[in-house]
Motif scaffolding. Structure first.
Motif, short mmCIF file in Angstrom:
data_model
loop_
_atom_site.label_atom_id
_atom_site.label_comp_id
_atom_site.label_asym_id
_atom_site.label_seq_id
_atom_site.Cartn_x
_atom_site.Cartn_y
_atom_site.Cartn_z
N UNK A 1 0.84 -1.19 0.00
CA UNK A 1 0.00 0.00 0.00
C UNK A 1 0.88 1.25 0.00
N UNK A 2 0.26 2.38 -0.24
CA UNK A 2 0.96 3.66 -0.27
C UNK A 2 0.20 4.61 -1.15
N UNK A 3 0.64 5.83 -1.16
CA UNK A 3 -0.06 6.84 -1.93
C UNK A 3 0.05 6.58 -3.43
N UNK B 1 7.51 11.31 -4.94
CA UNK B 1 6.29 10.71 -5.48
C UNK B 1 5.74 11.56 -6.64
N UNK B 2 5.72 12.86 -6.46
CA UNK B 2 5.22 13.75 -7.51
C UNK B 2 6.06 13.61 -8.78
N UNK B 3 7.38 13.63 -8.65
CA UNK B 3 8.25 13.48 -9.83
C UNK B 3 7.99 12.16 -10.53
N UNK B 4 7.89 11.09 -9.77
CA UNK B 4 7.64 9.78 -10.37
C UNK B 4 6.29 9.74 -11.07
N UNK C 1 -5.60 13.80 -7.68
CA UNK C 1 -5.84 12.75 -6.68
C UNK C 1 -4.67 12.66 -5.71
N UNK C 2 -3.45 12.74 -6.21
CA UNK C 2 -2.28 12.71 -5.35
C UNK C 2 -2.33 13.87 -4.35
N UNK C 3 -2.63 15.06 -4.83
CA UNK C 3 -2.69 16.23 -3.95
C UNK C 3 -3.77 16.08 -2.88
N UNK C 4 -4.88 15.47 -3.25
CA UNK C 4 -5.99 15.30 -2.31
C UNK C 4 -5.75 14.20 -1.28
N UNK C 5 -4.93 13.21 -1.61
CA UNK C 5 -4.85 12.03 -0.75
C UNK C 5 -3.49 11.79 -0.10
N UNK C 6 -2.43 12.42 -0.56
CA UNK C 6 -1.08 12.10 -0.07
C UNK C 6 -0.97 12.20 1.45
N UNK D 1 8.31 1.50 4.75
CA UNK D 1 9.47 1.87 3.93
C UNK D 1 9.38 3.35 3.56
N UNK D 2 10.44 4.09 3.86
CA UNK D 2 10.43 5.54 3.67
C UNK D 2 11.30 6.02 2.50
N UNK D 3 11.92 5.08 1.79
CA UNK D 3 12.77 5.48 0.65
C UNK D 3 12.89 4.32 -0.32
N UNK D 4 13.21 4.62 -1.58
CA UNK D 4 13.45 3.54 -2.54
C UNK D 4 14.62 2.65 -2.10
#
Length: 178
Positions: free
Chosen positions: A7-9, A92-95, A131-136, A160-163
């Motif tokens: 799971x995750x944003x 996340x935004x860049x990806x 959706x990202x902006x609303x839910x992150x 997990x906080x990083x790749x």
């Protein structure tokens, strides 16, 4: 770790990580988006979606990715491990921008003939970026609270906080699953 939910944003890399786990550990990968979306971006009827998820998760070993609260009870009751991808917003935004641009440009088919378009992705209220902006931030707060609920006490949770942390976890889980 026989039944793993990732799971995750939006845009955090859930599907990518789930595919890698499935490939390396030779277990089925279930993508909840593929079970939810009908042609023309029509969501499946709630009971149809739940039935599809139950059937898909009927095996003894799998990795599933997705955030659908409508089937969380099914997924998390069957899972033994939940992995939360909790990456910084900028990453996340860049990806997500890169992925959405690529999908729109090359008209990659996602599920059941659905494709992202430039208009839908960048100029719509239904945009994945909106959706990202609303839910992150909501998701970042929500998951740790959910992990504390008694009905999910059986779950082993991985935050997990990083790749880089995801790569390390993938390597370690590969050793346990093989």
């Amino acid at each position: 770790m026989r039944r793993i939910a990732i799971v995750g944003t939006t845009g955090s890399g859930k599907t990518t990580l789930a595919r890698r786990v499935a490939q390396r550990c030779l277990i089925p990968h279930i993508e909840l988006d593929a079970l939810q979306w009908e042609p023309n971006w029509t969501p499946a009827e709630p009971q149809v979606f739940r039935d599809r998820v139950r059937l898909a998760l009927s095996g003894d070993r799998w990795v599933v990715d997705g955030n659908y609260s409508a089937v969380r009870d099914i997924v998390w009751q069957r899972a033994d491990t939940v992995v939360l991808l909790d990456y910084p917003f900028g990453l996340v935004l860049r990806r997500l921008l890169r992925r959405t641009w690529r999908r729109s440009l090359y008209q990659e088919e996602l599920w059941n003939g659905n494709r992202e378009t430039f208009r839908q992705s960048f100029f719509s209220r239904d945009s994945i970026l909106v959706w990202l902006l609303r839910t992150y931030w909501k998701k970042r707060k929500q998951y740790p609270v959910l992990f504390q609920q008694s009905e999910y006490a059986h779950l082993s949770t991985v935050h997990l906080r990083s790749p880089k942390a995801a790569e390390q976890w993938l390597f370690s889980c590969e050793q346990h699953l093989l």
